[in-house]
Design a protein around this motif. Structure first.
Motif, PDB file in Angstrom:
ATOM      1  N   ALA A  40       0.807  -1.117   0.076  1.00  0.00           N
ATOM      2  CA  ALA A  40      -0.004   0.028  -0.031  1.00  0.00           C
ATOM      3  C   ALA A  40       0.779   1.427  -0.001  1.00  0.00           C
ATOM      4  CB  ALA A  40      -0.921  -0.161   1.072  1.00  0.00           C
ATOM      5  N   VAL A  41       1.897   1.187   0.544  1.00  0.00           N
ATOM      6  CA  VAL A  41       2.718   2.389   0.857  1.00  0.00           C
ATOM      7  C   VAL A  41       3.372   2.810  -0.640  1.00  0.00           C
ATOM      8  CG1 VAL A  41       5.133   3.255   1.636  1.00  0.00           C
ATOM      9  CG2 VAL A  41       3.401   2.465   3.223  1.00  0.00           C
ATOM     10  N   ILE A  42       3.868   1.510  -1.285  1.00  0.00           N
ATOM     11  CA  ILE A  42       4.418   1.637  -2.594  1.00  0.00           C
ATOM     12  C   ILE A  42       3.386   2.180  -3.846  1.00  0.00           C
ATOM     13  CG2 ILE A  42       5.248   0.492  -4.730  1.00  0.00           C
ATOM     14  CD1 ILE A  42       6.560  -1.515  -2.336  1.00  0.00           C
ATOM     15  N   ILE A  43       2.147   1.661  -3.657  1.00  0.00           N
ATOM     16  CA  ILE A  43       1.080   2.113  -4.407  1.00  0.00           C
ATOM     17  C   ILE A  43       0.764   3.493  -4.420  1.00  0.00           C
ATOM     18  CG2 ILE A  43      -1.245   1.690  -5.262  1.00  0.00           C
ATOM     19  CD1 ILE A  43      -0.742  -1.280  -4.770  1.00  0.00           C
ATOM     20  N   SER A  44       0.644   3.817  -3.156  1.00  0.00           N
ATOM     21  CA  SER A  44       0.090   5.195  -2.669  1.00  0.00           C
ATOM     22  C   SER A  44       1.223   6.113  -2.934  1.00  0.00           C
ATOM     23  CB  SER A  44      -0.064   5.291  -1.243  1.00  0.00           C
ATOM     24  OG  SER A  44      -1.278   4.365  -0.843  1.00  0.00           O
ATOM     25  N   ALA A  45       2.397   5.565  -2.821  1.00  0.00           N
ATOM     26  CA  ALA A  45       3.524   6.739  -3.330  1.00  0.00           C
ATOM     27  C   ALA A  45       3.561   7.077  -4.669  1.00  0.00           C
ATOM     28  CB  ALA A  45       5.014   6.161  -2.837  1.00  0.00           C
ATOM     29  N   ILE A  46       3.267   5.900  -5.575  1.00  0.00           N
ATOM     30  CA  ILE A  46       2.874   6.032  -6.872  1.00  0.00           C
ATOM     31  C   ILE A  46       2.184   7.068  -7.570  1.00  0.00           C
ATOM     32  CG2 ILE A  46       2.691   4.663  -9.078  1.00  0.00           C
ATOM     33  CD1 ILE A  46       4.173   2.539  -7.985  1.00  0.00           C
ATOM     34  N   VAL A  47       0.818   6.765  -6.760  1.00  0.00           N
ATOM     35  CA  VAL A  47      -0.254   7.736  -6.933  1.00  0.00           C
ATOM     36  C   VAL A  47       0.182   9.162  -6.550  1.00  0.00           C
ATOM     37  CG1 VAL A  47      -2.453   8.253  -6.212  1.00  0.00           C
ATOM     38  CG2 VAL A  47      -2.091   5.897  -6.710  1.00  0.00           C
ATOM     39  N   TRP A  48       0.765   9.267  -5.463  1.00  0.00           N
ATOM     40  CA  TRP A  48       1.332  10.663  -5.118  1.00  0.00           C
ATOM     41  C   TRP A  48       2.166  11.190  -6.156  1.00  0.00           C
ATOM     42  CZ3 TRP A  48       4.074  11.294   0.269  1.00  0.00           C
ATOM     43  CH2 TRP A  48       4.441  12.552   0.569  1.00  0.00           C
ATOM     44  N   ALA A  49       3.307  10.435  -6.624  1.00  0.00           N
ATOM     45  CA  ALA A  49       4.040  11.103  -7.727  1.00  0.00           C
ATOM     46  C   ALA A  49       3.265  11.449  -8.792  1.00  0.00           C
ATOM     47  CB  ALA A  49       5.077  10.056  -8.086  1.00  0.00           C
ATOM     48  N   ALA A  50       2.479  10.379  -9.149  1.00  0.00           N
ATOM     49  CA  ALA A  50       1.685  10.709 -10.395  1.00  0.00           C
ATOM     50  C   ALA A  50       0.899  12.048 -10.333  1.00  0.00           C
ATOM     51  CB  ALA A  50       0.844   9.529 -10.834  1.00  0.00           C
ATOM     52  N   GLY A  51       0.281  12.176  -9.175  1.00  0.00           N
ATOM     53  CA  GLY A  51      -0.709  13.418  -9.003  1.00  0.00           C
ATOM     54  C   GLY A  51       0.311  14.798  -9.053  1.00  0.00           C
ATOM     55  N   ALA A  52       1.344  14.548  -8.274  1.00  0.00           N
ATOM     56  CA  ALA A  52       2.157  15.849  -8.297  1.00  0.00           C
ATOM     57  C   ALA A  52       2.791  16.205  -9.908  1.00  0.00           C
ATOM     58  CB  ALA A  52       3.301  15.611  -7.286  1.00  0.00           C
ATOM     59  N   ASN A  53       3.150  15.082 -10.615  1.00  0.00           N
ATOM     60  CA  ASN A  53       3.753  15.260 -11.862  1.00  0.00           C
ATOM     61  C   ASN A  53       2.732  15.752 -12.621  1.00  0.00           C
ATOM     62  OD1 ASN A  53       6.573  14.766 -11.176  1.00  0.00           O
ATOM     63  ND2 ASN A  53       6.128  12.818 -11.402  1.00  0.00           N
ATOM     64  N   SER A  54       1.504  15.206 -12.681  1.00  0.00           N
ATOM     65  CA  SER A  54       0.560  15.785 -13.702  1.00  0.00           C
ATOM     66  C   SER A  54      -0.242  17.079 -12.974  1.00  0.00           C
ATOM     67  CB  SER A  54      -0.544  14.580 -13.862  1.00  0.00           C
ATOM     68  OG  SER A  54      -1.154  14.296 -12.738  1.00  0.00           O
ATOM     69  N   SER A  55       0.329  17.492 -11.974  1.00  0.00           N
ATOM     70  CA  SER A  55      -0.657  18.898 -11.473  1.00  0.00           C
ATOM     71  C   SER A  55      -2.000  18.523 -11.275  1.00  0.00           C
ATOM     72  CB  SER A  55      -0.527  20.053 -12.308  1.00  0.00           C
ATOM     73  OG  SER A  55       0.852  20.428 -12.884  1.00  0.00           O
ATOM     74  N   ASN A  56      -2.196  17.583 -10.439  1.00  0.00           N
ATOM     75  CA  ASN A  56      -3.424  16.800 -10.084  1.00  0.00           C
ATOM     76  C   ASN A  56      -3.473  16.954  -8.504  1.00  0.00           C
ATOM     77  OD1 ASN A  56      -5.956  15.638  -9.397  1.00  0.00           O
ATOM     78  ND2 ASN A  56      -5.734  14.224 -11.270  1.00  0.00           N
ATOM     79  N   PRO A  57      -3.813  18.020  -7.905  1.00  0.00           N
ATOM     80  CA  PRO A  57      -3.591  17.964  -6.434  1.00  0.00           C
ATOM     81  C   PRO A  57      -4.602  17.087  -5.654  1.00  0.00           C
ATOM     82  CG  PRO A  57      -4.869  20.036  -7.180  1.00  0.00           C
ATOM     83  CD  PRO A  57      -4.268  19.199  -8.286  1.00  0.00           C
ATOM     84  N   SER A  58      -5.850  16.524  -6.371  1.00  0.00           N
ATOM     85  CA  SER A  58      -6.804  15.479  -5.513  1.00  0.00           C
ATOM     86  C   SER A  58      -5.849  14.214  -5.679  1.00  0.00           C
ATOM     87  CB  SER A  58      -7.997  15.538  -6.544  1.00  0.00           C
ATOM     88  OG  SER A  58      -8.816  14.608  -6.008  1.00  0.00           O
TER      89      SER A  58
END
Length: 99
Positions: A45-63
């Motif tokens: 879950a940490v790995i998947i959530s970190a990937i989601v966090w990184a994807a959101g930060a890199n795509s300028s998607n704050p949600s």
């Protein structure tokens, strides 16, 4: 209550017994395996959530980034609970024995 009843009630001393039921050793192994599964799931879950966090930060998607951060925190709390479960239960048992 007579004094003999009071003495009888204060003399009761029951402790946890690992020899009392058949299969206790296997049950302890099952609980330990479930703790391992919980910790592995928390790591995933940490790995998947970190990937989601990184994807959101890199795509300028704050949600999406916020959901990733929340997922990381929840997974870390779950890992702490899994890791500390035995110590917390032993602590609570010690408090109960002192009452």
């Amino acid at each position: 209550m007579t004094s003999s009843n009071r003495t009888l009630m204060t003399d009761i001393d029951i402790q946890p017994n690992t020899d009392g039921l058949p299969g206790i050793d296997q049950f302890e192994k099952i609980v330990g395996a479930m703790m391992t599964v919980g910790l592995i799931c928390a790591v995933l879950a940490v790995i998947i959530s970190a990937i989601v966090w990184a994807a959101g930060a890199n795509s300028s998607n704050p949600s999406l980034a916020g959901r990733g951060k929340t997922g990381v925190l929840i997974a870390l709390v779950a890992a702490v609970i899994c890791g500390a479960a035995v110590a917390v239960v032993n602590f609570a048992h010690g408090i109960g024995q002192a009452v």
